[in-house]
Design a protein around this motif. Structure first.
Motif, PDB file in Angstrom:
ATOM      1  N   PHE A 164     -11.019 -51.606  -0.087  1.00 19.14           N
ATOM      2  CA  PHE A 164     -10.620 -52.423   1.054  1.00 19.14           C
ATOM      3  C   PHE A 164     -10.369 -51.521   2.265  1.00 19.14           C
ATOM      4  O   PHE A 164      -9.604 -50.559   2.165  1.00 19.14           O
ATOM      5  CB  PHE A 164      -9.339 -53.196   0.728  1.00 19.14           C
ATOM      6  CG  PHE A 164      -9.460 -54.075  -0.489  1.00 19.14           C
ATOM      7  CD1 PHE A 164     -10.019 -55.348  -0.401  1.00 19.14           C
ATOM      8  CD2 PHE A 164      -9.031 -53.630  -1.743  1.00 19.14           C
ATOM      9  CE1 PHE A 164     -10.144 -56.164  -1.525  1.00 19.14           C
ATOM     10  CE2 PHE A 164      -9.147 -54.436  -2.868  1.00 19.14           C
ATOM     11  CZ  PHE A 164      -9.701 -55.704  -2.762  1.00 19.14           C
ATOM     12  N   ALA A 165     -11.003 -51.821   3.372  1.00 14.53           N
ATOM     13  CA  ALA A 165     -10.793 -51.061   4.624  1.00 14.53           C
ATOM     14  C   ALA A 165     -10.131 -52.016   5.620  1.00 14.53           C
ATOM     15  O   ALA A 165     -10.761 -52.971   6.083  1.00 14.53           O
ATOM     16  CB  ALA A 165     -12.128 -50.551   5.154  1.00 14.53           C
ATOM     17  N   THR A 166      -8.868 -51.738   5.918  1.00 14.01           N
ATOM     18  CA  THR A 166      -8.101 -52.720   6.710  1.00 14.01           C
ATOM     19  C   THR A 166      -8.493 -52.744   8.184  1.00 14.01           C
ATOM     20  O   THR A 166      -8.175 -53.693   8.895  1.00 14.01           O
ATOM     21  CB  THR A 166      -6.590 -52.446   6.605  1.00 14.01           C
ATOM     22  OG1 THR A 166      -6.288 -51.188   7.212  1.00 14.01           O
ATOM     23  CG2 THR A 166      -6.124 -52.468   5.152  1.00 14.01           C
ATOM     24  N   PRO A 221       2.116 -42.975   0.117  1.00 14.75           N
ATOM     25  CA  PRO A 221       2.742 -43.492   1.330  1.00 14.75           C
ATOM     26  C   PRO A 221       2.125 -44.823   1.751  1.00 14.75           C
ATOM     27  O   PRO A 221       1.108 -45.238   1.189  1.00 14.75           O
ATOM     28  CB  PRO A 221       2.431 -42.397   2.354  1.00 14.75           C
ATOM     29  CG  PRO A 221       1.157 -41.809   1.895  1.00 14.75           C
ATOM     30  CD  PRO A 221       1.181 -41.884   0.398  1.00 14.75           C
ATOM     31  N   PRO A 222       2.706 -45.502   2.708  1.00 15.95           N
ATOM     32  CA  PRO A 222       2.087 -46.728   3.202  1.00 15.95           C
ATOM     33  C   PRO A 222       0.684 -46.459   3.749  1.00 15.95           C
ATOM     34  O   PRO A 222       0.403 -45.370   4.260  1.00 15.95           O
ATOM     35  CB  PRO A 222       3.018 -47.178   4.327  1.00 15.95           C
ATOM     36  CG  PRO A 222       4.332 -46.542   4.006  1.00 15.95           C
ATOM     37  CD  PRO A 222       3.988 -45.223   3.370  1.00 15.95           C
ATOM     38  N   VAL A 223      -0.176 -47.435   3.588  1.00 10.59           N
ATOM     39  CA  VAL A 223      -1.497 -47.419   4.216  1.00 10.59           C
ATOM     40  C   VAL A 223      -1.482 -48.545   5.252  1.00 10.59           C
ATOM     41  O   VAL A 223      -1.191 -49.700   4.889  1.00 10.59           O
ATOM     42  CB  VAL A 223      -2.610 -47.661   3.167  1.00 10.59           C
ATOM     43  CG1 VAL A 223      -3.976 -47.700   3.852  1.00 10.59           C
ATOM     44  CG2 VAL A 223      -2.573 -46.593   2.088  1.00 10.59           C
ATOM     45  N   VAL A 226      -7.123 -40.980   9.300  1.00  9.09           N
ATOM     46  CA  VAL A 226      -7.062 -42.172   8.439  1.00  9.09           C
ATOM     47  C   VAL A 226      -6.663 -41.750   7.027  1.00  9.09           C
ATOM     48  O   VAL A 226      -6.806 -40.588   6.645  1.00  9.09           O
ATOM     49  CB  VAL A 226      -8.409 -42.941   8.397  1.00  9.09           C
ATOM     50  CG1 VAL A 226      -8.789 -43.467   9.768  1.00  9.09           C
ATOM     51  CG2 VAL A 226      -9.516 -42.076   7.812  1.00  9.09           C
ATOM     52  N   THR A 227      -6.155 -42.717   6.284  1.00 10.19           N
ATOM     53  CA  THR A 227      -5.717 -42.479   4.905  1.00 10.19           C
ATOM     54  C   THR A 227      -6.678 -43.166   3.938  1.00 10.19           C
ATOM     55  O   THR A 227      -7.184 -44.251   4.242  1.00 10.19           O
ATOM     56  CB  THR A 227      -4.304 -43.052   4.706  1.00 10.19           C
ATOM     57  OG1 THR A 227      -3.417 -42.388   5.613  1.00 10.19           O
ATOM     58  CG2 THR A 227      -3.805 -42.863   3.282  1.00 10.19           C
ATOM     59  N   THR A 241      -7.818 -48.315  -1.021  1.00  8.67           N
ATOM     60  CA  THR A 241      -7.629 -48.885   0.318  1.00  8.67           C
ATOM     61  C   THR A 241      -7.738 -47.773   1.349  1.00  8.67           C
ATOM     62  O   THR A 241      -7.514 -46.601   1.051  1.00  8.67           O
ATOM     63  CB  THR A 241      -6.242 -49.531   0.460  1.00  8.67           C
ATOM     64  OG1 THR A 241      -5.237 -48.509   0.365  1.00  8.67           O
ATOM     65  CG2 THR A 241      -6.007 -50.594  -0.598  1.00  8.67           C
ATOM     66  N   THR A 242      -8.083 -48.177   2.550  1.00 12.69           N
ATOM     67  CA  THR A 242      -8.048 -47.244   3.678  1.00 12.69           C
ATOM     68  C   THR A 242      -7.747 -48.050   4.923  1.00 12.69           C
ATOM     69  O   THR A 242      -8.045 -49.248   4.999  1.00 12.69           O
ATOM     70  CB  THR A 242      -9.387 -46.486   3.837  1.00 12.69           C
ATOM     71  OG1 THR A 242      -9.312 -45.697   5.022  1.00 12.69           O
ATOM     72  CG2 THR A 242     -10.572 -47.439   3.957  1.00 12.69           C
TER      73      THR A 242
END
Lengths: 411, 411
Positions: free
Chosen positions: B241-243, B17-19, B177-178, B201-202
């Protein structure tokens, strides 16, 4: 002998003449195989000295423990070799098997059991039916003869596809002496030591300490510079016996000028036997000679050479006759030794294809591709960092390796 | 995607799914392949932090140098990934290719080029035609979308036979969180690092230093505990990567109890991606799980586990469904780590077959043979020397590996 096709790199066993002070015989003892020679005894003259190097595997077979222990005496009267069962990971039963086998041989020859060396090769974990060895001993002893080298070269084989031997004469002063050996491979070849069993004899008269020093030096550039698959056998054994029957001048210093011809011939013997082992690497179709120059020191060069020689990706590229120098670069980089991508050069078949960090666009691709079809593939690496150099030998990785090793126990 | 048969251990790509804070796209840039996606851009929210680990190969590709250099800033706005050409051993041209590609992506996203990570995978020694990347950038940027994970999981593959991804949700405090990643293998998998490219990514908000500490810890038992063939790629890259788009509590201490669920989910993500890489090891048909206990310390246990996992003889025995524990003993012994033959025990499929230096005569052979037919083969070793333990994963060695790697460049 193996049920697998004979290696395409096989060579004929040379004539192996008598070596003064050595008698030998091989018989069918039915230890694991049937219908083939599997037990060999070599008997040496009473004046025989001995040197040896053994596997560095931490889980060695009982015969290794035995040989290491008696080697300190420096004297030998015999060596007993069986093929089919390695007598490894067999606990106290394994030690007993060695002890009683050695005692039987000592009784036949008339010496101390601590003068009898023992070597075994074959499957791990199976007990050696040593009573069969004891029972076979009188017949084996009775058959001892100067002219049984060919039979013994056959009898010590397991998955090998051809018999391996080498013979050379040289001089110590005015006395002509012979150096002659037999060896077997052929999987689990990696330093230190290579997989194998090798037995080298000479009629020269040399003190045990000198023989050991010579062996320890010459093994570095020969048996310890070959690899088949990076695996290290639990049974690797290289023994050298000098019967002392020759009338050469007494030599005590390894640097004695009188020893230099002998030392050279001895190194040649070890190298030729080592290359025969590689040429019978399981599933082999090509020999790989890797020369590393410009490393920070010789040891570093050796480790880089071995990283290349053990790389499955390099080995399979060579099977595909693919001049994939990129995988050589990868293998150099993974060795963990000092290397600088931007000073690194790679040659294949003496043609430089990459120079100081980049591909050479104008190298003769036809010539390189032609070289890849040869039986011996040469890879040269120059790190351009220092003066260290080394040459190592490996073989390619083929489907034959997987055939042999995916079904060994069930064969 | 590979022309080779899909791995028998392949699993379906899960729904990705989208993050929050991540948009991505993949296109056909025609860099080396034709008719397939080969260039991927991920764009991250301005608040994104980054952590990374890279190959320890001494001859890394230009992208590795680039990423290592910019990682110190801890900020990321994008990652650009191409498949087909590794941009390794390409000298100054390789550096230029990375710089100009990153500049093009930075221009599109509107950030500094030092916030653009670059990863390449494919053949070594060929120059990357970066003008094609620059030309493709406007279209690539225009196509960025939250829902392109499946396409990108495909686009980063080379000889892989199936797409690899994993997604999990967890909590930091009350905030859900994802964590979601994609990876590619599949040869040259060995620590440190495994061969691969992996991008995790998260949407969690985490400082770069914490993210790096977490990654450095969790990579040890996951990506650094897998091996396919002992070869170490020149391009291995794992980036996280943690947005920071999530509203979780600020966390600065890796031992903060609020981070523990996330840390666990993060480790699971790395482990699942790592196992997917092994399950697509070149020519693989079986996963091997090796557990070592009783070593003198964890590092020693790990080295012994890797010696077993990298042994061609162990790997081919497993291909032959042969419970050849003797080769496990050999591999333990060759690791060069403290080991005592006479305290060593070996289990296959949870059944102890050898105990403290000797074979167990009464173990259930049928059960062991049954286990050898399974997809995952479990090998357990107890050295009985200390408290060190480790688990590593490998795969078997088959003719498929030789097919793939004996003809890669010519495909």
């Amino acid at each position: 002998m193996s049920k697998y096709p004979v290696s395409p790199l096989a060579t004929d066993l040379p004539t192996l003449p008598p070596v003064r002070g050595v008698r030998l015989a091989s018989i069918e003892a039915g230890l694991r195989y049937s219908g083939r020679l599997d037990l060999t005894l070599m008997e040496f003259a009473p004046s025989t000295t001995v040197a040896g190097v053994f596997t560095k595997n931490k889980c060695p077979g009982a015969p290794i423990d035995w040989c290491r222990n008696i080697l300190k005496h420096g004297k030998a009267r015999g060596v007993l070799i069986n093929a089919g069962i390695a007598n490894v990971f067999t606990g106290k039963a394994g030690f007993d098997a060695v002890k009683y086998s050695a005692q039987a041989a000592a009784k036949a020859i008339g010496c101390s059991s601590e003068e009898i060396y023992v070597a075994s090769t074959g499957v791990i974990g199976e007990q050696l039916p040593y009573q069969k060895i004891i029972d076979a001993m009188p017949t084996l002893y009775q058959q001892l003869d100067e002219n049984q080298w060919k039979e013994s070269a056959q009898a010590i084989l397991t998955t090998d596809t051809f018999a391996k031997g080498y013979s050379i004469t040289t001089k110590i002063g005015n006395e002509t002496v012979t150096i002659q050996g037999i060896a077997k491979g052929s999987g689990m070849i990696a330093p230190d030591m290579a997989t194998m069993l090798a037995f080298v004899t000479t009629d020269a008269k040399l003190p045990a300490s000198l023989l050991q020093a010579l062996l320890s030096e010459k093994v570095k550039t020969t048996f310890n510079a070959i690899t088949v698959d990076s695996d290290t056998s639990t049974s690797d054994t290289l023994l050298v016996f000098a019967t002392g029957v020759a009338n050469n001048t007494e030599i005590t210093d390894i640097n004695d000028p009188l020893l230099q011809d002998f030392a050279q011939a001895f190194e040649t013997t070890l190298k030729e036997l080592a290359l025969l082992v590689i040429k019978d690497g399981e599933g082999v179709s090509k020999l790989i000679e890797i020369t590393v120059k410009g490393a920070v020191n010789d040891d570093s060069a050796f480790k880089i050479g071995m990283a290349i020689g053990n790389s499955p990706l390099v080995k399979t590229a060579i099977t595909g006759e693919d001049a994939n120098w990129g995988r050589v670069v990868m293998a150099v980089g993974k060795a963990g030794e000092p290397a600088n991508r931007d000073t690194l050069s790679v040659a294949i078949g003496d043609i430089w294809v990459a120079h100081e960090g980049g591909v050479l666009t104008d190298y003769d691709r036809n010539k390189v591709n032609q070289h890849m079809k040869a039986e011996t593939i040469k890879i040269k690496v120059n790190l351009n960092l220092g003066q260290g150099s080394a040459t190592v030998w490996s073989c390619n990785l083929t489907k034959g390796y997987i055939d042999i090793n995916g079904s060994y126990l069930r064969s």
